[in-house]
Design a protein around this motif. Structure first.
Motif, PDB file in Angstrom:
ATOM      1  N   CYS A   1      -5.459   2.714  -0.359  1.00  0.00           N
ATOM      2  CA  CYS A   1      -6.347   1.635   0.401  1.00  0.00           C
ATOM      3  C   CYS A   1      -7.674   1.423  -0.016  1.00  0.00           C
ATOM      4  O   CYS A   1      -7.928   0.248   0.116  1.00  0.00           O
ATOM      5  CB  CYS A   1      -6.421   2.546   1.820  1.00  0.00           C
ATOM      6  SG  CYS A   1      -5.068   2.856   2.872  1.00  0.00           S
TER       7      CYS A   1
ATOM      8  N   VAL B   1       0.807  -1.080   0.138  1.00  0.00           N
ATOM      9  CA  VAL B   1       0.039   0.125  -0.016  1.00  0.00           C
ATOM     10  C   VAL B   1       0.926   1.453   0.028  1.00  0.00           C
ATOM     11  O   VAL B   1       0.462   2.153  -0.799  1.00  0.00           O
ATOM     12  CB  VAL B   1      -0.831  -0.087   1.340  1.00  0.00           C
ATOM     13  CG1 VAL B   1      -1.724   1.286   1.245  1.00  0.00           C
ATOM     14  CG2 VAL B   1      -1.981  -1.372   1.202  1.00  0.00           C
TER      15      VAL B   1
ATOM     16  N   GLN C   1       2.294   1.679  -3.474  1.00  0.00           N
ATOM     17  CA  GLN C   1       1.308   2.118  -4.559  1.00  0.00           C
ATOM     18  C   GLN C   1       0.917   3.544  -4.224  1.00  0.00           C
ATOM     19  O   GLN C   1       0.681   4.195  -5.160  1.00  0.00           O
ATOM     20  CB  GLN C   1      -0.044   1.129  -4.443  1.00  0.00           C
ATOM     21  CG  GLN C   1      -0.924   1.640  -5.467  1.00  0.00           C
ATOM     22  CD  GLN C   1      -2.116   0.354  -5.553  1.00  0.00           C
ATOM     23  OE1 GLN C   1      -2.224  -0.099  -4.429  1.00  0.00           O
ATOM     24  NE2 GLN C   1      -2.783   0.508  -6.658  1.00  0.00           N
TER      25      GLN C   1
ATOM     26  N   CYS D   1      -8.088   0.839  -3.395  1.00  0.00           N
ATOM     27  CA  CYS D   1      -7.408   0.058  -4.150  1.00  0.00           C
ATOM     28  C   CYS D   1      -7.596  -1.401  -3.616  1.00  0.00           C
ATOM     29  O   CYS D   1      -7.530  -2.463  -4.409  1.00  0.00           O
ATOM     30  CB  CYS D   1      -6.333   0.185  -5.145  1.00  0.00           C
ATOM     31  SG  CYS D   1      -6.507   1.562  -6.101  1.00  0.00           S
ATOM     32  N   ASN D   2      -6.874  -1.533  -2.501  1.00  0.00           N
ATOM     33  CA  ASN D   2      -6.600  -3.010  -1.787  1.00  0.00           C
ATOM     34  C   ASN D   2      -7.635  -3.267  -0.588  1.00  0.00           C
ATOM     35  O   ASN D   2      -7.457  -4.347  -0.092  1.00  0.00           O
ATOM     36  CB  ASN D   2      -5.221  -2.773  -0.986  1.00  0.00           C
ATOM     37  CG  ASN D   2      -4.340  -2.635  -2.121  1.00  0.00           C
ATOM     38  OD1 ASN D   2      -3.730  -3.586  -2.379  1.00  0.00           O
ATOM     39  ND2 ASN D   2      -3.830  -1.385  -2.446  1.00  0.00           N
TER      40      ASN D   2
END
Length: 303
Positions: A173, A139, A142, A175-176
């Protein structure tokens, strides 16, 4: 001299241990610029470049990589060096002041421009926020990539660096997994309005791969954040209501509010009254919002 020769001998043995001479099978000598056989003199390689990583020792069992790997979370990819502080009584005060001045000048020389300095400040803020949220290194990397792309496209002009860093962490966050803006704003050094402003700009200009969150995803998040355990029956019923609300055209709104209303209705049907205040406490959702979607689900789905 003997120490250098011994190290060179050990290194040569390590190089030659992998293969032998293709002609006679003898031992190869790689101590110089050429690799030749000690028995027949055949030259097997010349002007060879050792592209392998550097090692701390020539002992094959204790070899370790030197230095940390490259990372996008540092403005210089982690390739810079630092002059550490020396606390020794053997150093004179004059020498100590000179080292402090060299350390200060060395720190300033890391940044070639104001843009590079802002990048270092933003990446440091990203590492701080991600660490406060206990996020993984993936994270952090990214978020650092999003921040770099935003700076390259001049999206941070007129906006605070802290807001851009918090928006990058929030986007990474999202995205994950699932995260609320309130959670990121609690550890950020700016208001949530600044974060929302930067995040909307990033979302449009950077084409972020953020998945669409559904009410079904938020049900598990709410149940895990509640101060008590939710029975499997209530959880399963809430998931069914949330899935039906997603497929229905009459119930269409923010997913966390729909999930809160579905969980409240599931508890009401099971005679286990989960208060709306308890459900909304771990979310950035007002009680009136949960009550609104609870009434919509009860009217259009259960009825």
């Amino acid at each position: 001299m003997s120490r250098n020769m011994s190290s060179q001998t050990v290194q040569t043995a390590l190089f030659a241990a992998t293969s032998g001479c293709p002609e006679c099978g003898g031992e190869l000598d790689s101590s110089g610029r050429e690799t030749n056989c000690k028995d027949c003199g055949l030259v097997t390689d010349q002007d060879r470049i050792d592209r392998r990583p550097s090692w701390r020792t020539y002992d094959q069992e204790e070899q370790q990589r030197t230095g940390a790997p490259r990372t996008v979370t540092r403005h210089d990819r982690g390739l810079s060096t630092n002059i550490g502080s020396v606390d020794s009584a053997d150093i004179s005060p004059r020498r100590r002041r000179r080292l402090a001045r060299q350390r200060r000048l060395h720190g300033r020389s890391k940044f070639t421009s104001k843009r590079d300095r802002n990048l270092a400040h933003g990446l440091g803020e990203i590492r701080r926020i991600a660490s406060a949220l206990s996020e993984s290194n993936a994270v952090k990397e990214q978020a650092a990539t999003f921040f770099r792309e935003a700076q390259e496209k001049d999206l941070l002009i007129g906006r605070s660096i802290e807001g851009g860093a918090a928006a990058a962490v929030y986007a990474a966050c999202r995205c994950n997994g699932l995260v609320t803006m309130e959670t990121v704003a609690d550890v950020a050094r700016c208001s949530d309005s600044h974060i929302w402003n930067c995040y909307r700009t990033f979302l449009v200009e950077l084409d972020l791969p953020i998945p669409v969150s559904l009410p079904v995803d938020w049900v598990a998040r709410i149940c895990s954040d509640l101060p008590f355990n939710v029975s499997p029956e209530i959880r399963q019923r809430a998931l069914e209501l949330a899935e039906q609300a997603t497929e229905s055209t009459a119930v269409n709104g923010r997913p966390d509010g729909v999930a809160a209303g579905a969980l409240y209705l599931a508890g009401k049907e099971s005679d286990i009254r989960l208060t709306q205040a308890t459900i909304c406490e771990p979310l950035d959702v007002h009680i009136t919002t949960a009550r609104q979607w609870f009434q919509e689900i009860e009217e259009h789905i259960v009825a």
